[in-house]
Design a protein around this motif. Structure first.
Motif, PDB file in Angstrom:
ATOM      1  N   TYR A   1      21.411  92.720 -43.441  1.00  0.00           N
ATOM      2  CA  TYR A   1      21.781  94.146 -43.386  1.00  0.00           C
ATOM      3  C   TYR A   1      22.522  94.455 -42.082  1.00  0.00           C
ATOM      4  CZ  TYR A   1      21.349  99.144 -42.611  1.00  0.00           C
ATOM      5  OH  TYR A   1      21.639 100.459 -42.309  1.00  0.00           O
ATOM      6  N   ARG A   2      21.996  93.972 -40.973  1.00  0.00           N
ATOM      7  CA  ARG A   2      22.625  94.259 -39.676  1.00  0.00           C
ATOM      8  C   ARG A   2      24.040  93.678 -39.610  1.00  0.00           C
ATOM      9  NH1 ARG A   2      19.445  92.647 -34.612  1.00  0.00           N
ATOM     10  NH2 ARG A   2      20.995  93.947 -33.614  1.00  0.00           N
ATOM     11  N   TYR A   3      24.159  92.489 -40.167  1.00  0.00           N
ATOM     12  CA  TYR A   3      25.494  91.872 -40.194  1.00  0.00           C
ATOM     13  C   TYR A   3      26.469  92.771 -40.955  1.00  0.00           C
ATOM     14  CZ  TYR A   3      29.407  88.887 -41.350  1.00  0.00           C
ATOM     15  OH  TYR A   3      30.690  88.409 -41.491  1.00  0.00           O
ATOM     16  N   VAL A   4      26.041  93.215 -42.140  1.00  0.00           N
ATOM     17  CA  VAL A   4      26.918  94.013 -43.005  1.00  0.00           C
ATOM     18  C   VAL A   4      27.181  95.384 -42.370  1.00  0.00           C
ATOM     19  CG1 VAL A   4      27.161  95.086 -45.284  1.00  0.00           C
ATOM     20  CG2 VAL A   4      26.110  92.824 -45.074  1.00  0.00           C
ATOM     21  N   ARG A   5      26.105  95.958 -41.856  1.00  0.00           N
ATOM     22  CA  ARG A   5      26.222  97.316 -41.295  1.00  0.00           C
ATOM     23  C   ARG A   5      27.134  97.324 -40.068  1.00  0.00           C
ATOM     24  NH1 ARG A   5      27.201 101.155 -39.403  1.00  0.00           N
ATOM     25  NH2 ARG A   5      26.096 103.139 -39.112  1.00  0.00           N
ATOM     26  N   TYR A   6      27.138  96.213 -39.326  1.00  0.00           N
ATOM     27  CA  TYR A   6      28.010  96.112 -38.147  1.00  0.00           C
ATOM     28  C   TYR A   6      29.469  96.242 -38.549  1.00  0.00           C
ATOM     29  CZ  TYR A   6      29.702  94.287 -33.639  1.00  0.00           C
ATOM     30  OH  TYR A   6      30.303  94.140 -32.414  1.00  0.00           O
TER      31      TYR A   6
ATOM     32  N   VAL B   1      23.755  90.630 -51.832  1.00  0.00           N
ATOM     33  CA  VAL B   1      23.795  89.242 -51.347  1.00  0.00           C
ATOM     34  C   VAL B   1      22.578  88.479 -51.874  1.00  0.00           C
ATOM     35  CG1 VAL B   1      23.553  87.815 -49.265  1.00  0.00           C
ATOM     36  CG2 VAL B   1      25.178  89.718 -49.295  1.00  0.00           C
ATOM     37  N   PHE B   2      21.421  89.129 -51.933  1.00  0.00           N
ATOM     38  CA  PHE B   2      20.218  88.451 -52.420  1.00  0.00           C
ATOM     39  C   PHE B   2      20.264  88.250 -53.943  1.00  0.00           C
ATOM     40  CE2 PHE B   2      19.114  89.695 -48.230  1.00  0.00           C
ATOM     41  CZ  PHE B   2      18.279  88.698 -47.778  1.00  0.00           C
TER      42      PHE B   2
ATOM     43  N   ALA C   1      27.270  83.783 -44.815  1.00  0.00           N
ATOM     44  CA  ALA C   1      28.607  83.495 -45.348  1.00  0.00           C
ATOM     45  C   ALA C   1      28.880  84.354 -46.582  1.00  0.00           C
ATOM     46  CB  ALA C   1      28.721  82.013 -45.705  1.00  0.00           C
ATOM     47  N   THR C   2      27.852  84.488 -47.443  1.00  0.00           N
ATOM     48  CA  THR C   2      28.023  85.304 -48.652  1.00  0.00           C
ATOM     49  C   THR C   2      28.204  86.778 -48.268  1.00  0.00           C
ATOM     50  OG1 THR C   2      26.654  83.753 -49.867  1.00  0.00           O
ATOM     51  CG2 THR C   2      26.978  85.896 -50.891  1.00  0.00           C
ATOM     52  N   ALA C   3      27.459  87.207 -47.264  1.00  0.00           N
ATOM     53  CA  ALA C   3      27.595  88.594 -46.794  1.00  0.00           C
ATOM     54  C   ALA C   3      29.009  88.828 -46.265  1.00  0.00           C
ATOM     55  CB  ALA C   3      26.559  88.872 -45.709  1.00  0.00           C
ATOM     56  N   SER C   4      29.537  87.831 -45.549  1.00  0.00           N
ATOM     57  CA  SER C   4      30.889  87.953 -45.004  1.00  0.00           C
ATOM     58  C   SER C   4      31.911  88.127 -46.132  1.00  0.00           C
ATOM     59  CB  SER C   4      31.209  86.706 -44.173  1.00  0.00           C
ATOM     60  OG  SER C   4      32.560  86.694 -43.829  1.00  0.00           O
TER      61      SER C   4
ATOM     62  N   PRO D   1      39.474  89.662 -40.687  1.00  0.00           N
ATOM     63  CA  PRO D   1      38.108  89.356 -41.135  1.00  0.00           C
ATOM     64  C   PRO D   1      37.444  88.269 -40.282  1.00  0.00           C
ATOM     65  CG  PRO D   1      39.551  89.572 -43.019  1.00  0.00           C
ATOM     66  CD  PRO D   1      40.426  89.646 -41.803  1.00  0.00           C
ATOM     67  N   GLU D   2      38.211  87.272 -39.881  1.00  0.00           N
ATOM     68  CA  GLU D   2      37.618  86.190 -39.083  1.00  0.00           C
ATOM     69  C   GLU D   2      37.209  86.674 -37.688  1.00  0.00           C
ATOM     70  OE1 GLU D   2      40.119  82.871 -37.996  1.00  0.00           O
ATOM     71  OE2 GLU D   2      38.520  81.460 -38.524  1.00  0.00           O
ATOM     72  N   GLN D   3      38.055  87.534 -37.115  1.00  0.00           N
ATOM     73  CA  GLN D   3      37.711  88.091 -35.791  1.00  0.00           C
ATOM     74  C   GLN D   3      36.487  89.003 -35.910  1.00  0.00           C
ATOM     75  OE1 GLN D   3      41.500  89.893 -34.803  1.00  0.00           O
ATOM     76  NE2 GLN D   3      42.224  88.062 -33.709  1.00  0.00           N
ATOM     77  N   GLN D   4      36.450  89.804 -36.976  1.00  0.00           N
ATOM     78  CA  GLN D   4      35.276  90.669 -37.189  1.00  0.00           C
ATOM     79  C   GLN D   4      34.020  89.818 -37.342  1.00  0.00           C
ATOM     80  OE1 GLN D   4      35.616  93.511 -40.388  1.00  0.00           O
ATOM     81  NE2 GLN D   4      37.655  94.178 -39.765  1.00  0.00           N
ATOM     82  N   HIS D   5      34.182  88.727 -38.088  1.00  0.00           N
ATOM     83  CA  HIS D   5      33.044  87.849 -38.367  1.00  0.00           C
ATOM     84  C   HIS D   5      32.464  87.286 -37.072  1.00  0.00           C
ATOM     85  CE1 HIS D   5      30.536  85.462 -40.856  1.00  0.00           C
ATOM     86  NE2 HIS D   5      31.230  84.337 -40.851  1.00  0.00           N
ATOM     87  N   VAL D   6      33.327  86.769 -36.199  1.00  0.00           N
ATOM     88  CA  VAL D   6      32.812  86.127 -34.980  1.00  0.00           C
ATOM     89  C   VAL D   6      32.200  87.161 -34.027  1.00  0.00           C
ATOM     90  CG1 VAL D   6      34.953  86.138 -33.601  1.00  0.00           C
ATOM     91  CG2 VAL D   6      33.279  84.313 -33.292  1.00  0.00           C
ATOM     92  N   LEU D   7      32.786  88.355 -33.949  1.00  0.00           N
ATOM     93  CA  LEU D   7      32.222  89.377 -33.065  1.00  0.00           C
ATOM     94  C   LEU D   7      30.880  89.872 -33.616  1.00  0.00           C
ATOM     95  CD1 LEU D   7      35.284  91.543 -31.915  1.00  0.00           C
ATOM     96  CD2 LEU D   7      34.237  89.567 -30.814  1.00  0.00           C
ATOM     97  N   ASP D   8      30.811  89.975 -34.947  1.00  0.00           N
ATOM     98  CA  ASP D   8      29.556  90.399 -35.580  1.00  0.00           C
ATOM     99  C   ASP D   8      28.441  89.403 -35.239  1.00  0.00           C
ATOM    100  OD1 ASP D   8      27.538  91.325 -37.249  1.00  0.00           O
ATOM    101  OD2 ASP D   8      28.849  91.614 -38.985  1.00  0.00           O
TER     102      ASP D   8
END
Lengths: 182, 352
Positions: free
Chosen positions: A33-38, A53-54, A77-80, A131-138
């Motif tokens: 959730y935190r990953y997605v909400r970020y 995701v679940f 990864a699935t959340a991403s 998306p990749e930059q968002q992913h790494v910062l998240d």
């Protein structure tokens, strides 16, 4: 949570056992959730995506396409991917996307902005990243994962992650500057 | 550039431990100007981190996931029931088909086993043979089976000769001799005509060939329509392979063929020009044999060819090409010899 046995839980998941499903959910829902909400500035949308995701995990395990090594890595990864899909859909409907994600701009003209306004501006700048930059910062700053953990989740080597996070932060800083000038 | 990335990582760790941006940059004064805005952005990125979800949100979404799992369980149970039913149905159908095949199929194959070319069930026999070969995976067994089938072709020819039937035939064999238009292929007399199509270069004595043609009524002879040279390794019948006997035999059909042509419808001059083609060994041996024992010249299977010669009286001494040394014991069991023995032993009806 220390009694959580991932292998055992995955076996139970294969049989769709409620107990195993609950154990996995309790272990990882908050992180997902935190990953997605970020990355998505909306509580309910983030909740929906995180729970989806679940559900995808249940379906993947039934099709024997579930996680092979790390359950957490698979979930993130699935959340991403789910967030990317959501954002892609949102870009096709810009009038909806603008309503929440873009600040009205008035607070930025003041010399002193409060933390809330500042965060809104950062989120707006963050939304402009790839998306990749968002992913790494998240992973690094939203989840607080170490460089090593992030490298595992991104399936990259550490030097590549160092370079990626540098470019992502530099880009965020540039975007903040642009949002500030608007 | 790597130094810059590394310096950033070190500074990020310092800040995570509680250091200020300026304190972290003290380590890298040369890079400070470049790193400062990056580190400020990292603090911004950390500040937008979100808190844990509320307990209500956790419960609500857990229920959603568990509900979906329950639906999947239900669907899975129905699917497995359906799969079980389909499997049972398939099993029943398979058993029924196997039963029908084993009753009707093997009966048909059994009925076809004694057929010869021209019989209605003969194609069933050939198809069954092909199936047997196709499903024999042991190479040695497969080779043996193919040779057995080639032997069966010769046996069928002898049966056709014995019954005086005319039918389309197709068999493999080795050329034992080429006496003008009359060739001996694995103890079968094969007549070559202008219409005979020869496929392949260098067809000569010793060549493995496939003969397609027609048996001629009461003549123990096949009129060849096509003779095809077979590649090395082709399966041939193994009925006879005794060189001396074959060489003795090579002499006779030509002689008889010539006699037959002379006394029959051919012109004398025409037939006298027929040349004999033989291997060097057979030539010398035949010369010797004919000098030592002239009687052998007439005591062959070819002597029973009523249309080719006038030596019917020799049928009583008829023997196969392969068994001439044991005339007395093998005459009645001859598998490739003259017509008389077959006429007496194989007069039964046929399953059409």
């Amino acid at each position: 949570m220390s009694s959580f046995n991932e292998r055992h839980a995955l076996d139970g998941l294969q049989r769709l056992e409620s107990q195993a499903i609950s154990a996995i959910y309790d272990q990882y829902f908050s992180e997902v959730y935190r990953y997605v909400r970020y990355r998505i500035n909306d509580d309910r949308t983030a909740e929906d995506i995180a729970s989806d995701v679940f559900v995808r995990l249940l379906e993947a395990v039934q099709k024997k396409q579930g996680p092979q090594s790390s359950l957490k890595g698979w979930l993130i990864a699935t959340a991403s991917h789910a967030v990317n899909d959501h954002l892609r859909r949102q870009y096709r409907r810009p009038e909806e996307a603008l309503s929440d994600a873009i600040p009205d701009g008035r607070p930025s003209i003041h010399s002193e902005v409060d933390l809330r306004d500042r965060n809104r501006m950062v989120q707006s700048a963050y939304a402009q990243l790839t998306p990749e930059q968002q992913h790494v910062l998240d992973l690094r700053f939203g989840q607080g994962y170490s460089l090593e953990e992030t490298a595992v989740l991104l399936k990259k080597n550490i030097n590549a992650v160092k370079a990626l996070q540098f470019r992502a932060l530099a880009s965020l800083q540039r975007q903040i500057g642009e949002v500030n000038h608007e | 550039m790597n130094n810059l990335y590394e310096a950033l990582e070190v500074c990020l760790r310092e800040i995570e431990r509680g250091a200020s941006i300026e304190a972290a940059l003290l380590r890298y004064p040369d890079l400070a100007d470049e790193l400062r805005p990056i580190l400020e952005a990292s603090v911004d990125a950390a500040n937008i981190a979100v808190p844990l979800p509320s307990e209500t949100a956790v419960q609500r979404n857990r229920a959603k996931v568990l509900q979906r799992a329950a639906q999947m369980r239900e669907a899975k149970a129905k699917s497995s029931q359906r799969t079980w039913f389909v499997s049972l149905r398939r099993l029943v159908v398979t058993v029924v088909v196997l039963l029908v095949l084993s009753v009707s199929g093997t009966g048909l194959v059994r009925a076809s086993s004694a057929t010869v070319p021209g019989d209605n069930l003969y194609p069933v026999k050939r198809t069954w043979e092909d199936m047997l070969v196709a499903f024999t995976f042991n190479l040695q067994q497969r080779d043996a089976l193919e040779v057995e089938h080639e032997n069966e072709r010769l046996q069928e020819l002898q049966e056709l000769f014995a019954e005086g039937r005319s039918a389309k035939v197709d068999f493999n064999g080795s050329i034992k001799s080429q006496n003008g238009n009359l060739w001996i292929v694995s103890n079968i007399s094969v007549m070559i005509s202008d219409q005979t199509e020869l496929r392949g270069q260098g067809i000569s004595v010793g060549s493995a060939v496939r003969v397609k043609g027609t048996t001629q009524g009461n003549n123990n002879i096949v009129l060849a329509e096509q003779i095809e040279l077979l590649p090395a390794g082709a399966k041939l019948p193994d009925t006879e392979d005794e060189p001396e006997i074959q060489q003795e035999k090579h002499e006779d059909p030509v002689q008889q063929f010539e006699d037959s042509s002379n006394s029959g419808n051919g012109s004398d001059g025409e037939r006298q020009t027929v040349e004999e083609t033989k291997t060097p060994e057979s030539e010398s041996e035949n010369n010797n044999e004919s000098v030592e024992d002239g009687s052998n010249n007439t005591n062959t299977e070819w002597g029973s060819d009523s249309n080719l010669n006038d030596s019917h009286e020799n049928e009583s001494n008829d023997n196969s090409g392969s068994n001439s040394e044991d005339d007395s014991s093998l005459n009645s069991n001859d598998s490739s010899g003259g017509g008389s023995s077959y006429e007496s032993s194989d007069g039964g009806g046929r399953d059409d």
